[in-house]
Enzyme design. Structure first.
Site, PDB file in Angstrom:
ATOM      1  N   HIS A  37      72.699  17.358  55.294  1.00 23.70           N
ATOM      2  CA  HIS A  37      73.223  18.507  54.553  1.00 23.70           C
ATOM      3  C   HIS A  37      72.011  19.264  53.994  1.00 23.70           C
ATOM      4  O   HIS A  37      70.963  18.660  53.754  1.00 23.70           O
ATOM      5  CB  HIS A  37      74.093  17.954  53.414  1.00 23.70           C
ATOM      6  N   ASP A  42      71.565   9.716  50.871  1.00 22.66           N
ATOM      7  CA  ASP A  42      72.529  10.697  50.393  1.00 22.66           C
ATOM      8  C   ASP A  42      73.918  10.081  50.560  1.00 22.66           C
ATOM      9  O   ASP A  42      74.397   9.931  51.681  1.00 22.66           O
ATOM     10  CB  ASP A  42      72.369  11.991  51.217  1.00 22.66           C
ATOM     11  N   GLN A  89      79.039  11.556  51.011  1.00 26.43           N
ATOM     12  CA  GLN A  89      80.232  11.357  51.836  1.00 26.43           C
ATOM     13  C   GLN A  89      80.531   9.877  52.083  1.00 26.43           C
ATOM     14  O   GLN A  89      81.437   9.563  52.846  1.00 26.43           O
ATOM     15  CB  GLN A  89      80.065  12.084  53.191  1.00 26.43           C
ATOM     16  N   LYS A  92      83.483  14.681  44.449  1.00 30.86           N
ATOM     17  CA  LYS A  92      83.932  14.281  45.774  1.00 30.86           C
ATOM     18  C   LYS A  92      84.611  12.915  45.734  1.00 30.86           C
ATOM     19  O   LYS A  92      84.970  12.354  46.768  1.00 30.86           O
ATOM     20  CB  LYS A  92      82.743  14.258  46.748  1.00 30.86           C
ATOM     21  N   CYS A 107      76.945  23.719  55.410  1.00 31.64           N
ATOM     22  CA  CYS A 107      75.644  23.457  54.804  1.00 31.64           C
ATOM     23  C   CYS A 107      74.797  22.535  55.680  1.00 31.64           C
ATOM     24  O   CYS A 107      74.056  21.685  55.175  1.00 31.64           O
ATOM     25  CB  CYS A 107      75.780  22.863  53.405  1.00 31.64           C
TER      26      CYS A 107
END
Lengths: 429, 148
Positions: free
Chosen positions: A135, A212, A215, A238, A378
């Site tokens: 991202h 990261d 997600q 999220k 993104c």
């Protein structure tokens, strides 16, 4: 047929989706007269009443600034705020709240690492290794930091089926690599990356390993110890929490070695005219009045997800994704990106639909009450590699179910009809 | 948070003995050639304790402090350091706030625990510093000049 299928999917999930949906007031509203189908969860999720109530009760009953006051409200607010750190620590199996810095979100957490670590430790000739599926939030900071420090930013490529090219990764990690950073799950391809193997690769070469988790943390069990992750950034919004809050996990010795990057109150122990001494972890990285209310809300979100069970949520999303992939395959000219097996991906599907632009798809679906994302998500470098400008993306969470996928598929058929319809009459001027 | 530990306007918190240690500390000052020389702060209210200790045969032979701060932080430093004289370093490292509470003999309100804990934290940090002298701390992966 439909009802037996639904019953089976709920049983596989280990929780009852229909009764859980009652926790999310927004899911019962209508959009353009149609029941809302919320499939934009990779962008942000909805919040259950348990989180809304935690925010409400904090502001109504306990609100005060933290870590300063000797009065009752300040002590209550401090306890709630500290406890939220402890909850997040347990959620990812960290060693206590010292290893959890509250941030504004994943982007803020990744930038924290750029400024608190890379700015001081990366120098000319050093290499930062990312991947092509990052991202922008885990791409631009390293591209820019590499420029600033005269270092090199490289990316691990992907294979044709949307997995990270691990052979290439092994070649690219060199003694010059100071930092290896990777997304745990791609927000566009859905690919779930082999975090443990990548961590071993980084540590074998003496590189720092940053993940990261935007997600992954909301959707599946994440254990920083099992995967030997040095630093992990993720967002509250999220994972059923408020916006404006997220967390950065860091191994204690790494957070201790990192420099503060925002200066001010709360993050200091002692200030003289010449020098300052930093506060203990995690406060060293939380300058100023911290994000108290949303932080407490994030703690409530973690409680909520824990009560459902992250294993259950993951199982539910795999079942739903498998069903969605099967139904999407029925549609002519529709291409889903990323690994084709539901077990190898997160609960999302980015796709192109013949020559119909993703923005048109998203607009027409919205008229049916269905919320999806359209754009480059993104991840422009990745989109350019795949040679697509824009894709449509449906992304799921614990409250989505097969009936909604059916409504989505029906709506996609309607979209096709709009574009194949013969003009019935001349448009008059 | 309950207020039952407050007593009459918190009178039990500010018992005479405590105030006496605050006004007339027995262990104030520094020690020449102290092996342990370490200070620390409680940023909430700006309490400060600077501990000096002589170490002999793995024991705190003598210990003194200089400090600034509230009655609880300074009196507990004085009372704790009196108690620590002659104690083994290993023994001191295992102590926690409960030990200070026991010495003070009063129940501390949650917000004041940090004040009472400061002098113990400082001497424990000082011991850790003393014991790690000469030992090179290994940098975490990705830190330090030049990669492995």
């Amino acid at each position: 047929v439909r009802s037996t299928k639904k019953a089976r999917s709920s049983a596989a999930a280990g929780f009852d989706v229909q009764s859980l949906r009652k926790d999310f007031p927004i899911l019962s509203r209508k959009v353009h007269g149609k029941p809302l189908v919320y499939f934009d969860n990779a962008a942000t999720t909805q919040r259950p009443v348990q989180v809304l109530n935690a925010l409400d009760s904090f502001y109504r009953e306990h609100n005060a600034n933290v870590h300063r006051g000797l009065h009752a409200l300040s002590m209550e607010a401090s306890d709630l705020y500290d406890e939220a750190h402890e909850k997040v620590a347990r959620f990812v199996n960290a060693d206590g709240m010292e290893e959890i810095v509250f941030t504004q979100g994943t982007t803020d957490g990744l930038n924290l690492v750029a400024y608190a670590y890379a700015l001081h430790e990366i120098g000319p000739g050093d290499e930062i290794l990312g991947t092509v599926m990052e991202h922008h939030s885990n791409f631009v900071p390293w591209q820019q930091m590499a420029k600033l420090k005269k270092a090199t930013f490289k990316q691990v490529p992907i294979t044709s089926d949307g997995h990270l090219d691990m052979e290439a990764a092994k070649r690219l990690v060199s003694p010059k690599t100071k930092l290896l950073t990777v997304t745990a799950a791609s927000n566009m391809l859905g690919t779930i990356n082999p975090i443990k193997a990548l961590g071993e690769l980084a540590h074998d070469r003496g590189a720092l390993f940053l993940v990261d988790g935007a997600q992954s943390v909301p959707h599946m069990p994440v254990d920083v110890k099992k995967a030997d992750i040095d630093l992990l950034a993720f967002s509250g919004h999220k994972m059923a929490g408020p916006t404006g809050i997220g967390a950065l996990y860091g191994k204690r010795e790494i957070l201790e070695a990192m420099h503060p990057y925002r200066y001010g109150g709360e993050m200091i122990k002692r200030v003289t005219f010449e020098e300052s001494r930093w506060n203990d972890l995690p406060w060293k990285f939380e300058a100023g009045t911290p994000i108290i209310g949303p932080g407490i809300g994030l703690g409530a979100a973690v409680d909520y997800l824990t009560s459902i069970g992250m294993d259950n949520i993951r199982r539910h999303e795999i079942a739903l994704t498998r069903y969605a992939l099967k139904r999407l395959a029925e549609i002519k000219d529709l291409t889903v990106y990323g690994p084709q097996k539901a077990e190898e991906r997160g609960g999302l599907a980015a796709f192109t639909y013949g020559d119909i632009h993703a923005h048109d798809v998203a607009d027409l679906l919205d008229r049916e009450g269905i919320a999806i994302r359209a754009g480059h998500h993104c991840a422009q470098p990745l989109a350019s590699l795949l040679d697509v400008v824009s894709t449509a993306r449906a992304s799921f969470y614990l409250y989505n179910h097969e009936k909604e996928v059916d409504a989505f598929i029906d709506a996609l058929q309607k979209v096709r009809n709009v574009f194949t319809k013969k003009p019935s009459a001349k448009v008059s001027a | 948070v309950t207020n039952d530990d407050l007593g009459e306007l918190g009178a039990d918190l500010y018992v005479e003995e405590l105030i006496d240690h605050y006004k007339n500390p027995r262990n104030a000052g520094d020690l020449k050639g102290a092996e342990i020389d370490h200070d620390g702060d409680n940023p909430t209210c700006g309490d400060m304790v600077h501990a000096y200790a002589k170490v002999k045969d793995g024991k705190l032979e003598d210990i003194k402090f200089r400090g600034k701060g509230c009655a609880i932080s300074q009196a507990s430093a004085d009372i704790l350091y009196e108690d620590l004289k002659g104690k083994k370093l290993d023994e001191v490292k295992k102590l926690n706030i409960q030990h200070v509470q026991d010495l003070l003999g009063i129940k501390l309100r949650p917000a004041r625990v940090k004040c009472a804990d400061l002098s113990l934290i400082v001497i424990k940090e000082g011991i850790r510093e003393f014991e790690s002298q000469g030992k090179q701390k290994k940098a975490p992966p990705g830190f330090g000049k030049g990669s492995s």
